[in-house]
Design an enzyme around this catalytic site. Structure first.
Site, PDB file in Angstrom:
ATOM      1  N   ASN A  91      65.865   8.542  10.877  1.00 32.60           N
ATOM      2  CA  ASN A  91      65.932   9.350  12.098  1.00 32.60           C
ATOM      3  C   ASN A  91      64.658  10.146  12.354  1.00 32.60           C
ATOM      4  O   ASN A  91      64.290  10.361  13.501  1.00 32.60           O
ATOM      5  CB  ASN A  91      67.131  10.316  11.983  1.00 32.60           C
ATOM      6  CG  ASN A  91      67.034  11.459  12.963  1.00 32.60           C
ATOM      7  OD1 ASN A  91      67.307  11.310  14.142  1.00 32.60           O
ATOM      8  ND2 ASN A  91      66.604  12.624  12.486  1.00 32.60           N
ATOM      9  N   SER A 143      63.690   4.466  20.738  1.00 29.01           N
ATOM     10  CA  SER A 143      63.697   5.226  21.996  1.00 29.01           C
ATOM     11  C   SER A 143      63.631   4.241  23.154  1.00 29.01           C
ATOM     12  O   SER A 143      62.993   3.182  23.037  1.00 29.01           O
ATOM     13  CB  SER A 143      62.477   6.147  22.056  1.00 29.01           C
ATOM     14  OG  SER A 143      62.290   6.619  23.378  1.00 29.01           O
ATOM     15  N   TYR A 156      53.509   6.901  21.277  1.00 22.39           N
ATOM     16  CA  TYR A 156      54.912   7.066  20.855  1.00 22.39           C
ATOM     17  C   TYR A 156      55.700   5.784  21.153  1.00 22.39           C
ATOM     18  O   TYR A 156      56.436   5.277  20.301  1.00 22.39           O
ATOM     19  CB  TYR A 156      55.515   8.261  21.593  1.00 22.39           C
ATOM     20  CG  TYR A 156      56.988   8.511  21.311  1.00 22.39           C
ATOM     21  CD1 TYR A 156      57.392   9.045  20.084  1.00 22.39           C
ATOM     22  CD2 TYR A 156      57.967   8.260  22.267  1.00 22.39           C
ATOM     23  CE1 TYR A 156      58.742   9.300  19.823  1.00 22.39           C
ATOM     24  CE2 TYR A 156      59.303   8.504  22.020  1.00 22.39           C
ATOM     25  CZ  TYR A 156      59.691   9.029  20.794  1.00 22.39           C
ATOM     26  OH  TYR A 156      61.029   9.278  20.549  1.00 22.39           O
ATOM     27  N   ALA A 158      54.590   2.770  21.500  1.00 18.48           N
ATOM     28  CA  ALA A 158      54.161   1.693  20.602  1.00 18.48           C
ATOM     29  C   ALA A 158      54.858   1.821  19.254  1.00 18.48           C
ATOM     30  O   ALA A 158      55.298   0.827  18.662  1.00 18.48           O
ATOM     31  CB  ALA A 158      52.639   1.747  20.416  1.00 18.48           C
TER      32      ALA A 158
HETATM   33  N1  LIG Z   1      65.321  13.908  21.593  1.00 22.59           N
HETATM   34  C1  LIG Z   1      65.202  12.813  22.331  1.00 22.59           C
HETATM   35  O1  LIG Z   1      65.343  12.849  23.570  1.00 22.59           O
HETATM   36  C2  LIG Z   1      64.915  11.493  21.691  1.00 22.59           C
HETATM   37  C3  LIG Z   1      64.855  10.369  22.538  1.00 22.59           C
HETATM   38  C4  LIG Z   1      64.600   9.128  21.983  1.00 22.59           C
HETATM   39  C5  LIG Z   1      64.414   8.998  20.638  1.00 22.59           C
HETATM   40  N2  LIG Z   1      64.478  10.107  19.836  1.00 22.59           N
HETATM   41  C6  LIG Z   1      64.247   9.900  18.399  1.00 22.59           C
HETATM   42  O2  LIG Z   1      65.319  10.444  17.651  1.00 22.59           O
HETATM   43  C7  LIG Z   1      64.839  10.945  16.404  1.00 22.59           C
HETATM   44  C8  LIG Z   1      65.248  12.410  16.241  1.00 22.59           C
HETATM   45  O3  LIG Z   1      64.700  13.146  17.326  1.00 22.59           O
HETATM   46  P1  LIG Z   1      64.987  14.698  17.568  1.00 22.59           P
HETATM   47  O4  LIG Z   1      64.957  14.897  19.030  1.00 22.59           O
HETATM   48  O5  LIG Z   1      66.147  15.152  16.769  1.00 22.59           O
HETATM   49  O6  LIG Z   1      63.633  15.297  16.968  1.00 22.59           O
HETATM   50  P2  LIG Z   1      63.288  16.777  16.466  1.00 22.59           P
HETATM   51  O7  LIG Z   1      64.278  17.754  16.969  1.00 22.59           O
HETATM   52  O8  LIG Z   1      61.847  16.966  16.776  1.00 22.59           O
HETATM   53  O9  LIG Z   1      63.481  16.636  14.877  1.00 22.59           O
HETATM   54  C9  LIG Z   1      62.654  15.751  14.176  1.00 22.59           C
HETATM   55  C10 LIG Z   1      63.117  15.675  12.736  1.00 22.59           C
HETATM   56  O10 LIG Z   1      62.192  14.833  12.027  1.00 22.59           O
HETATM   57  C11 LIG Z   1      61.699  15.529  10.905  1.00 22.59           C
HETATM   58  N3  LIG Z   1      60.307  15.172  10.636  1.00 22.59           N
HETATM   59  C12 LIG Z   1      59.275  15.134  11.519  1.00 22.59           C
HETATM   60  N4  LIG Z   1      58.131  14.837  10.877  1.00 22.59           N
HETATM   61  C13 LIG Z   1      58.446  14.678   9.568  1.00 22.59           C
HETATM   62  C14 LIG Z   1      57.703  14.381   8.412  1.00 22.59           C
HETATM   63  N5  LIG Z   1      56.372  14.188   8.445  1.00 22.59           N
HETATM   64  N6  LIG Z   1      58.344  14.305   7.219  1.00 22.59           N
HETATM   65  C15 LIG Z   1      59.677  14.525   7.150  1.00 22.59           C
HETATM   66  N7  LIG Z   1      60.441  14.811   8.210  1.00 22.59           N
HETATM   67  C16 LIG Z   1      59.833  14.890   9.410  1.00 22.59           C
HETATM   68  C17 LIG Z   1      61.813  16.999  11.272  1.00 22.59           C
HETATM   69  O11 LIG Z   1      61.965  17.778  10.100  1.00 22.59           O
HETATM   70  P3  LIG Z   1      60.862  18.806   9.532  1.00 22.59           P
HETATM   71  O12 LIG Z   1      60.090  19.354  10.683  1.00 22.59           O
HETATM   72  O13 LIG Z   1      61.701  19.809   8.786  1.00 22.59           O
HETATM   73  O14 LIG Z   1      60.040  17.967   8.616  1.00 22.59           O
HETATM   74  C18 LIG Z   1      63.118  17.024  12.064  1.00 22.59           C
HETATM   75  O15 LIG Z   1      64.214  17.142  11.202  1.00 22.59           O
HETATM   76  C19 LIG Z   1      63.322  10.729  16.421  1.00 22.59           C
HETATM   77  O16 LIG Z   1      62.993   9.537  15.753  1.00 22.59           O
HETATM   78  C20 LIG Z   1      62.998  10.606  17.893  1.00 22.59           C
HETATM   79  O17 LIG Z   1      61.833   9.865  18.127  1.00 22.59           O
HETATM   80  C21 LIG Z   1      64.715  11.345  20.328  1.00 22.59           C
END
Ligand SMILES: NC(=O)c1ccc[n+]([C@@H]2O[C@H](COP(=O)([O-])OP(=O)(O)OC[C@H]3O[C@@H](n4cnc5c(N)ncnc54)[C@H](OP(=O)(O)O)[C@@H]3O)[C@@H](O)[C@H]2O)c1
Length: 248
Positions: A91, A143, A156, A158
Site C-alpha cells: 500500500n 491508481s 507518479y 508511470a
Molecule cells: N489517496 C488517493 O486518492 C489515492 C489514489 C490512488 C492511489 N492511491 C495509492 O494508495 C496508497 C495509499 O495512499 P494514501 O492516500 O493512504 O497515502 P498517504 O496518506 O500519503 O500515506 C502513505 C503511506 O505510505 C507510507 N510511506 C511513504 N513512503 C514510505 C517509505 N519510504 N517507507 C515506508 N513507508 C512509506 C507512509 O508512512 P510513513 O510516512 O510513516 O513512512 C504512509 O503510511 C498509495 O500507494 C497511493 O499511491 C491513493
C-alpha cells in the site's frame, strides 16, 4: 479464531491513510498484522489501539521502503516470528506532482524505489513464504492515474502503470502455486496525499467525480479485505477500480 490460526498479513504504509484503514478493518477480522512504515510512533499508537480492542498484537516494523536491504530484513523477521505469510498489501506509495519539464532524475529514482522497486521485492519475498503453504493473496495499491494519466503526474502515473504490469505478470507466475495477485486502483480518496493538493486543484478533482465526493480510506479497505479473504478465492490478475465514477 485462535491467535496461532490468525492469517498473517503484512501491510506497508500502515501509519496513516488507506494503510491504516486496512489495518483497522483487518484487525476486526482477527488478522495477525505486520504493520510497516517510517513513522514508528504512529504505528505504535495504532498497534496499542488495535490490541486494546482484542486483535492479536500487531508486529510493528519501522522501515524506509526505499532501503532494499531493510525490505529483505523485514521478511526475514516475519519468517522468524510467524513462519508463514498469508497476505501482503503493498500500500505504501508516494505522490509526485510536477510537469514533465520539472522532473529531476533523483525524483524518478525516489518514486520508483518506493512505488515500484519495494513492492516488486516484497512480492518476491512474499511469494517465497507463501509457496511453503501453497496459498496467499497479494494486493497492490495502484491508481487510476496509472492508466488514465493526468497533466503533472507523469512520474507518479508511470510508477503505478509499472505496478499494474508487475501485478498481472506475478498473477500469471504464481497462480499455479495457489497465490493470487490483484491490484486495487483508487480514484480520489480523502487522505494526507490528496489533502496536500492546492485547494483549487482539489476542488477540480472532486468536481470530476460522478458521486460528487472523495472516497474514504475505509471504502478502499473493504475492497482490499475482500481480495485478501476467503470470498475472492478465484479472483487473480485483476485491477479493480474504486473511484465513485471518476473514470467510467
Ligand atoms: N489517496 C488517493 O486518492 C489515492 C489514489 C490512488 C492511489 N492511491 C495509492 O494508495 C496508497 C495509499 O495512499 P494514501 O492516500 O493512504 O497515502 P498517504 O496518506 O500519503 O500515506 C502513505 C503511506 O505510505 C507510507 N510511506 C511513504 N513512503 C514510505 C517509505 N519510504 N517507507 C515506508 N513507508 C512509506 C507512509 O508512512 P510513513 O510516512 O510513516 O513512512 C504512509 O503510511 C498509495 O500507494 C497511493 O499511491 C491513493
Amino acid at each position: 479464531m485462535g491467535t496461532a490460526d490468525a492469517p498473517v498479513i503484512l501491510v506497508t504504509g500502515a501509519s496513516r491513510g488507506i494503510g491504516k484503514a486496512i489495518c483497522e478493518l483487518l484487525a476486526t477480522q482477527g488478522a495477525q498484522l505486520v504493520m510497516a512504515a517510517r513513522d514508528g510512533e504512529a504505528l505504535q499508537v495504532l498497534a496499542t489501539e488495535l490490541s486494546a480492542h482484542g486483535a492479536p498484537e500487531p508486529m510493528v516494523a519501522v522501515i524506509d521502503l526505499a532501503d532494499a536491504d531493510a525490505v529483505a530484513g523485514l521478511f526475514k523477521q516475519v519468517f522468524n516470528r510467524f513462519g508463514r505469510l498469508d497476505g501482503l498489501v503493498n500500500n505504501a506509495g508516494v505522490l509526485h506532482e510536477g510537469l514533465l519539464g520539472m522532473i529531476r532524475a533523483e525524483d524518478i529514482d525516489r518514486v520508483l524505489a518506493i512505488n515500484v522497486k519495494a513492492p516488486l521485492m516484497a512480492m518476491q519475498y512474499a511469494a517465497r513464504l507463501m509457496s511453503r503453504t501453497q496459498r496467499g493473496s497479494i494486493v497492490n495499491l495502484v491508481s487510476i492515474m496509472g492508466v488514465n494519466g493526468a497533466a503533472g503526474l507523469s512520474l507518479y502515473a508511470a510508477s503505478k502503470a509499472a505496478l499494474v504490469g508487475a501485478t498481472r505478470s506475478a498473477a500469471k507466475e504464481l497462480a499455479a502455486k495457489g497465490i493470487r495477485v490483484n491490484a486495487v486502483s483508487p480514484g480520489f480518496i480523502d487522505t494526507d496525499m490528496t489533502r496536500a493538493m492546492p485547494e483549487a486543484a482539489h476542488a477540480r478533482r472532486v468536481a470530476s467525480i460522478g458521486m460528487g465526493r472523495a472516497g474514504t480510506p475505509r471504502e478502499v479497505a473493504e475492497l482490499v479485505a475482500f481480495l485478501l479473504g476467503g470470498q475472492s478465492t478465484y479472483v487473480t490478475g485483476q485491477v479493480i477500480g474504486i473511484d465513485g465514477q471518476m473514470v467510467v
